[in-house]
Design a protein around this motif. Structure first.
Motif, PDB file in Angstrom:
ATOM      1  N   UNK A 130      -2.032  13.662  -1.145  1.00 18.98           N
ATOM      2  CA  UNK A 130      -2.451  14.172  -2.454  1.00 18.98           C
ATOM      3  C   UNK A 130      -2.596  12.982  -3.403  1.00 18.98           C
ATOM      4  N   UNK A 131      -3.830  12.594  -3.721  1.00 20.65           N
ATOM      5  CA  UNK A 131      -4.064  11.395  -4.549  1.00 20.65           C
ATOM      6  C   UNK A 131      -3.445  11.531  -5.928  1.00 20.65           C
ATOM      7  N   UNK A 132      -3.406  12.735  -6.466  1.00 20.36           N
ATOM      8  CA  UNK A 132      -2.762  12.925  -7.774  1.00 20.36           C
ATOM      9  C   UNK A 132      -1.265  12.659  -7.643  1.00 20.36           C
ATOM     10  N   UNK A 133      -0.686  13.145  -6.551  1.00 23.49           N
ATOM     11  CA  UNK A 133       0.739  12.888  -6.327  1.00 23.49           C
ATOM     12  C   UNK A 133       1.001  11.392  -6.193  1.00 23.49           C
ATOM     13  N   UNK A 134       0.106  10.659  -5.560  1.00 18.45           N
ATOM     14  CA  UNK A 134       0.281   9.207  -5.436  1.00 18.45           C
ATOM     15  C   UNK A 134       0.329   8.568  -6.816  1.00 18.45           C
ATOM     16  N   UNK A 135      -0.565   8.963  -7.691  1.00 15.93           N
ATOM     17  CA  UNK A 135      -0.573   8.409  -9.048  1.00 15.93           C
ATOM     18  C   UNK A 135       0.706   8.780  -9.785  1.00 15.93           C
ATOM     19  N   UNK A 136       1.162  10.010  -9.612  1.00 14.89           N
ATOM     20  CA  UNK A 136       2.406  10.439 -10.256  1.00 14.89           C
ATOM     21  C   UNK A 136       3.583   9.664  -9.681  1.00 14.89           C
ATOM     22  N   UNK A 154       0.830  -1.207   0.000  1.00 15.58           N
ATOM     23  CA  UNK A 154       0.000   0.000   0.000  1.00 15.58           C
ATOM     24  C   UNK A 154       0.868   1.262   0.000  1.00 15.58           C
ATOM     25  N   UNK A 155       0.499   2.211  -0.830  1.00 13.93           N
ATOM     26  CA  UNK A 155       1.169   3.507  -0.907  1.00 13.93           C
ATOM     27  C   UNK A 155       0.119   4.574  -0.673  1.00 13.93           C
ATOM     28  N   UNK A 156       0.333   5.382   0.363  1.00 14.82           N
ATOM     29  CA  UNK A 156      -0.589   6.473   0.652  1.00 14.82           C
ATOM     30  C   UNK A 156       0.158   7.794   0.567  1.00 14.82           C
ATOM     31  N   UNK A 173      -5.508   2.591   6.698  1.00 20.60           N
ATOM     32  CA  UNK A 173      -5.552   1.333   5.955  1.00 20.60           C
ATOM     33  C   UNK A 173      -4.148   0.935   5.496  1.00 20.60           C
ATOM     34  N   UNK A 174      -3.396   1.896   4.986  1.00 23.17           N
ATOM     35  CA  UNK A 174      -2.034   1.608   4.530  1.00 23.17           C
ATOM     36  C   UNK A 174      -1.174   1.088   5.681  1.00 23.17           C
ATOM     37  N   UNK A 201       4.703  -3.272  -7.808  1.00 20.18           N
ATOM     38  CA  UNK A 201       4.729  -3.777  -6.437  1.00 20.18           C
ATOM     39  C   UNK A 201       3.886  -2.928  -5.489  1.00 20.18           C
ATOM     40  N   UNK A 202       3.389  -1.766  -5.960  1.00 20.41           N
ATOM     41  CA  UNK A 202       2.641  -0.844  -5.106  1.00 20.41           C
ATOM     42  C   UNK A 202       1.213  -0.672  -5.582  1.00 20.41           C
ATOM     43  N   UNK A 203       0.340  -0.418  -4.624  1.00 22.30           N
ATOM     44  CA  UNK A 203      -1.059  -0.098  -4.908  1.00 22.30           C
ATOM     45  C   UNK A 203      -1.421   1.152  -4.124  1.00 22.30           C
ATOM     46  N   UNK A 204      -1.880   2.172  -4.797  1.00 19.84           N
ATOM     47  CA  UNK A 204      -2.288   3.405  -4.120  1.00 19.84           C
ATOM     48  C   UNK A 204      -3.537   3.136  -3.296  1.00 19.84           C
ATOM     49  N   UNK A 205      -3.545   3.634  -2.058  1.00 15.56           N
ATOM     50  CA  UNK A 205      -4.713   3.515  -1.195  1.00 15.56           C
ATOM     51  C   UNK A 205      -5.138   4.906  -0.757  1.00 15.56           C
TER      52      UNK A 205
END
Length: 168
Positions: A10-16, A5-7, A37-38, A28-32
């Motif tokens: 800023x959700x946009x920053x997570x995607x970037x 899990x990657x938190x 939860x992370x 290997x990572x999934x944005x949460x």
């Protein structure tokens, strides 16, 4: 859940951040969306923020976890709350002197949440075998790193040497 899990706040920053990772690593990572939860899904938690308020809370921790907090590097920054430092069974710092002046431990002491005795030792002493790190599988360990140039350089040199060894 596939991947670590990657938190990020800023959700946009997570995607970037995920998009910037090399393809095999990104997989290997999934944005949460939820930091709690992370933390609850992770055995190892790394915080790297410039936050003036805690982003990781003691109530989220569970036995066996390890936390590396490396973002709070001045008196006004704080990633861990006092409950997290109290729940930890072992707390190590890169420099006791710096930890007492800057960041999470400094802030928790100033608020009366912990004392300087909360620091079990320095990372260098653990790595050199002078003091034990994790003593039981259920220990909650914290590495609170302010940032010491020579240690950072040594870590980078070690990582580069390992990368060069596996690259050829």
């Amino acid at each position: 859940m596939p991947g670590f899990p990657l938190y990020t706040a800023d959700r946009i920053r997570a995607a970037v951040n995920l998009a910037d990772l090399v393809e095999p690593v990104a997989d290997a990572f999934t944005a949460v969306a939820d930091p709690e939860q992370a933390v609850q899904q992770s055995d190892i938690v790394v915080t790297a923020t410039a936050s003036p308020t805690p982003v990781l809370f003691g109530s989220w921790l569970r036995p066996g976890q390890h936390i590396t907090a490396l973002g709070a590097d001045d008196p006004a920054k704080r990633e861990l709350d006092g409950a997290g430092l109290r729940r930890a069974t072992r707390v190590f710092v890169d420099s006791r002197e710096l930890a007492l002046r800057y960041g999470d431990i400094h802030a928790a002491i100033a608020r009366g949440e912990v004392t300087d005795e909360r620091i079990d030792g320095e990372i260098g002493d653990v790595l050199a075998g002078r003091i034990p790190g994790r003593r039981t599988p259920d220990d909650i360990t914290v590495a609170k790193l302010i940032g010491i140039g020579p240690q950072d350089l040594a870590a980078a040199e070690t990582a580069l040497a390992l990368l060069e060894r596996t690259d050829g």
